[in-house]
Each structure stands twice: as structure tokens, then as C-alpha cells.
Write an enzyme that holds these catalytic residues in place. Structure first.
Site, PDB file in Angstrom:
ATOM      1  N   LYS A 188     -18.219 -41.719 -36.461  1.00  0.00           N
ATOM      2  CA  LYS A 188     -18.342 -41.413 -37.898  1.00  0.00           C
ATOM      3  C   LYS A 188     -17.944 -39.950 -38.154  1.00  0.00           C
ATOM      4  O   LYS A 188     -17.091 -39.417 -37.452  1.00  0.00           O
ATOM      5  CB  LYS A 188     -19.757 -41.754 -38.386  1.00  0.00           C
ATOM      6  CG  LYS A 188     -20.140 -43.202 -38.027  1.00  0.00           C
ATOM      7  CD  LYS A 188     -21.370 -43.711 -38.710  1.00  0.00           C
ATOM      8  CE  LYS A 188     -21.624 -45.151 -38.302  1.00  0.00           C
ATOM      9  NZ  LYS A 188     -22.784 -45.745 -38.935  1.00  0.00           N
TER      10      LYS A 188
ATOM     11  N   GLU B 127     -19.624 -48.305 -44.763  1.00  0.00           N
ATOM     12  CA  GLU B 127     -19.694 -46.976 -45.405  1.00  0.00           C
ATOM     13  C   GLU B 127     -18.449 -46.721 -46.255  1.00  0.00           C
ATOM     14  O   GLU B 127     -18.526 -46.048 -47.287  1.00  0.00           O
ATOM     15  CB  GLU B 127     -19.899 -45.896 -44.324  1.00  0.00           C
ATOM     16  CG  GLU B 127     -21.320 -45.970 -43.770  1.00  0.00           C
ATOM     17  CD  GLU B 127     -21.475 -45.566 -42.320  1.00  0.00           C
ATOM     18  OE1 GLU B 127     -20.573 -44.927 -41.763  1.00  0.00           O
ATOM     19  OE2 GLU B 127     -22.532 -45.898 -41.741  1.00  0.00           O
TER      20      GLU B 127
ATOM     21  N   GLU C  30     -21.687 -56.182 -38.954  1.00  0.00           N
ATOM     22  CA  GLU C  30     -22.642 -55.086 -39.077  1.00  0.00           C
ATOM     23  C   GLU C  30     -23.494 -55.286 -40.331  1.00  0.00           C
ATOM     24  O   GLU C  30     -23.071 -54.904 -41.438  1.00  0.00           O
ATOM     25  CB  GLU C  30     -21.906 -53.748 -39.180  1.00  0.00           C
ATOM     26  CG  GLU C  30     -21.036 -53.444 -37.987  1.00  0.00           C
ATOM     27  CD  GLU C  30     -20.816 -51.938 -37.806  1.00  0.00           C
ATOM     28  OE1 GLU C  30     -21.037 -51.454 -36.693  1.00  0.00           O
ATOM     29  OE2 GLU C  30     -20.449 -51.258 -38.786  1.00  0.00           O
TER      30      GLU C  30
ATOM     31  N   GLY D  70     -27.805 -47.456 -38.870  1.00  0.00           N
ATOM     32  CA  GLY D  70     -28.418 -46.129 -38.941  1.00  0.00           C
ATOM     33  C   GLY D  70     -29.885 -46.145 -39.333  1.00  0.00           C
ATOM     34  O   GLY D  70     -30.458 -45.115 -39.649  1.00  0.00           O
TER      35      GLY D  70
END
Ligand code: 13P
Length: 255
Positions: A11, A96, A164, A170
Site C-alpha cells: 500500500k 481502497e 478481500e 486492516g
């Protein structure tokens, strides 16, 4: 036989110096394990430096995104041609990107096509939000993400898919092995419907979301799960090497 696959998605972490240090720490351990495909995905600016360090080795390199045009007036973007010289894989459609940068079906499908045109292997991410999961809509959401992301793509051979669930990313709250296996089995069935059974049987489908060296065996021991896309734990050399090592051990037993 699907070769197990572990990728580290760094990331937006590490400067170039930190990326070089991290890959130097994990590389010797990764090179000892040959029965798993290992990929590190540092930020764009570190790709060239990391490429030099792992040159000629069995550890491969991936990018975290790309733009679909080959070149032109797209300030700040990175094209497939630029990446084709640097790496072999590219993460596309990460949640994201969907959440913070408004990416959705059509853009993602253009990105997958652009990657395939230059022989970059896409790691296509799909996954549902917490409220969708709680409403029992996981299959519907994932099926629609697959359909729209793969629209116009006739050749899915070689593609990698990562499931995911957004609520597991996270958060330290991973899915259970059974949950992940069930949805990944469903993704494989969807690939059969969109393409063919032989493509579905060959395609590697990963789990991602709070994977670490303490829980990876729960996922890897599941028959449908071919590997993991690892975020936070891929930023620690011994954690990442531990994940790859356990994957090699478990998949050699369950073969
Ligand atoms: P974490 O492993 O940090 O939950 O991130 C997962 C992920 O988004 C990998 O792409």
C-alpha cells in the site's frame, strides 16, 4: 495443479530506502521457498530499486495500480507500458481504490484489459462491505463485481483474483477459513459460468484481509483458497516469510 501464490501489498508505505531495506531483509528467506509464487508490490517509486535487488530471483514484482491509457496527457498517472518493463503483476480494483478513488466496473475492466495487452498479470480484487455481508448479499455483490470487471475480456487465462471482504481489511478481523473458502468456491463457479470449467480450475483465487503468520494456515488449508494477498503483515520481513513458508508446508501436505 494451481501453484500457491502469496503477494504482499505494501500500500502507501515505505520510502525508497525503506523499501530497499525491507526487501533485502525478506529476500533471502523468500528465495529458500520455491514451491510458492512470491510477489512483492511496493509503491510505484520503489519498483525500479526493488527490481534491481531481486533481479534473476524467484521473487517477483507487482504494482498496486495502473491507468488504462498507454500514454498522453494524464497528469500523475502510470501507464501499462511503463510498468511492463518493471514488473510482472499489477493489483487492480483494490477496495481502497474503489472506496477512495471512485473506481468501479468499467474503469476496472479497462485496466484489466490494458494490463493484459502488455502481458502484465492482473490481480483483480473483489469483496463486499460489512453491511452487504450482514444483509446476506456477499454472492450478489461479488458476482456483479466479477461480471463488470471482466466485461469485454475474452481471455481470463493467467488472471489472478483476490477475494478481500472490506470488513476484514486492516481491521484485524479476518474472515473464517470456511467463510472465505465458501465465497472463493462461489467465485470459481462464477468464472466457470463466465468462461469455462477448465479456466475456473486453473485460475488462482486468493484470500485477503488481516492475514498474518498466526492465521494463514486457516486459509491456506482450505481447498478453494490458493494463496493470500497480504497487507499489513507484508511490511514485516519475518511475518511475510513466515506466511510464505507455512503456505509451502500446508499446500505440500494437502496436494
Ligand atoms: P491487511 O492484510 O492489512 O488487512 O490488508 C489486506 C489488503 O488489503 C491486501 O490487499
Amino acid at each position: 495443479m494451481r501453484v500457491p501464490f502469496i503477494a504482499g501489498n505494501w500500500k502507501m508505505n515505505t520510502t525508497v530506502d525503506e523499501a530497499v531495506k525491507l526487501v533485502s531483509e525478506m529476500h533471502p528467506g523468500l528465495e529458500k521457498i520455491t514451491s510458492v509464487d512470491k510477489v512483492v508490490c511496493p509503491p510505484f517509486v520503489s519498483l525500479a530499486a526493488v527490481k534491481e535487488l531481486i533481479k534473476g530471483s524467484s521473487t517477483k514484482l507487482g504494482a498496486q495500480n495502473l491507468y488504462f491509457a498507454e500514454k498522453g496527457a494524464y497528469t500523475g498517472e502510470i501507464s501499462p507500458l511503463m510498468l511492463a518493463d518493471l514488473c510482472q503483476f499489477v493489483i487492480i480494483g483494490h477496495s481502497e481504490r474503489r472506496q477512495y478513488f471512485g473506481e468501479a466496473g468499467e474503469i476496472i475492466s479497462k485496466k484489466v484489459q490494458a494490463a493484459l495487452r502488455v502481458k502484465l498479470i492482473p490481480i483483480l480484487c473483489v469483496g463486499e462491505k460489512l453491511e452487504e455481508n450482514e444483509a446476506g448479499r456477499t454472492r450478489e455483490v461479488v458476482a456483479e463485481q466479477l461480471r463488470s470487471s471482466l466485461a469485454g475480456i475474452n481471455e481470463a487465462d493467467g488472471l489472478i483474483i483476490a477475494y478481500e471482504p472490506i470488513w476484514a481489511i486492516g481491521t484485524g478481523k479476518a474472515a473464517t477459513g470456511e467463510q472465505a473458502n465458501e465465497t472463493i468456491g462461489f467465485i470459481r463457479q462464477s468464472i466457470t459460468k463466465l468462461y469455462s470449467d477448465s479456466i475456473a480450475q486453473n485460475i488462482r483465487i486468493l484470500y485477503g484481509g488481516s492475514v498474518n503468520s498466526a492465521n494463514v494456515t486457516e486459509f491456506i488449508s482450505q481447498p478453494e483458497i490458493d494463496g493470500a494477498l497480504v497487507g499489513g503483515a507484508s511490511l514485516k520481513a519475518d511475518e511475510f516469510v513466515g506466511i510464505v513458508k507455512q503456505t509451502a508446508e500446508i499446500k505440500s501436505i494437502t496436494k
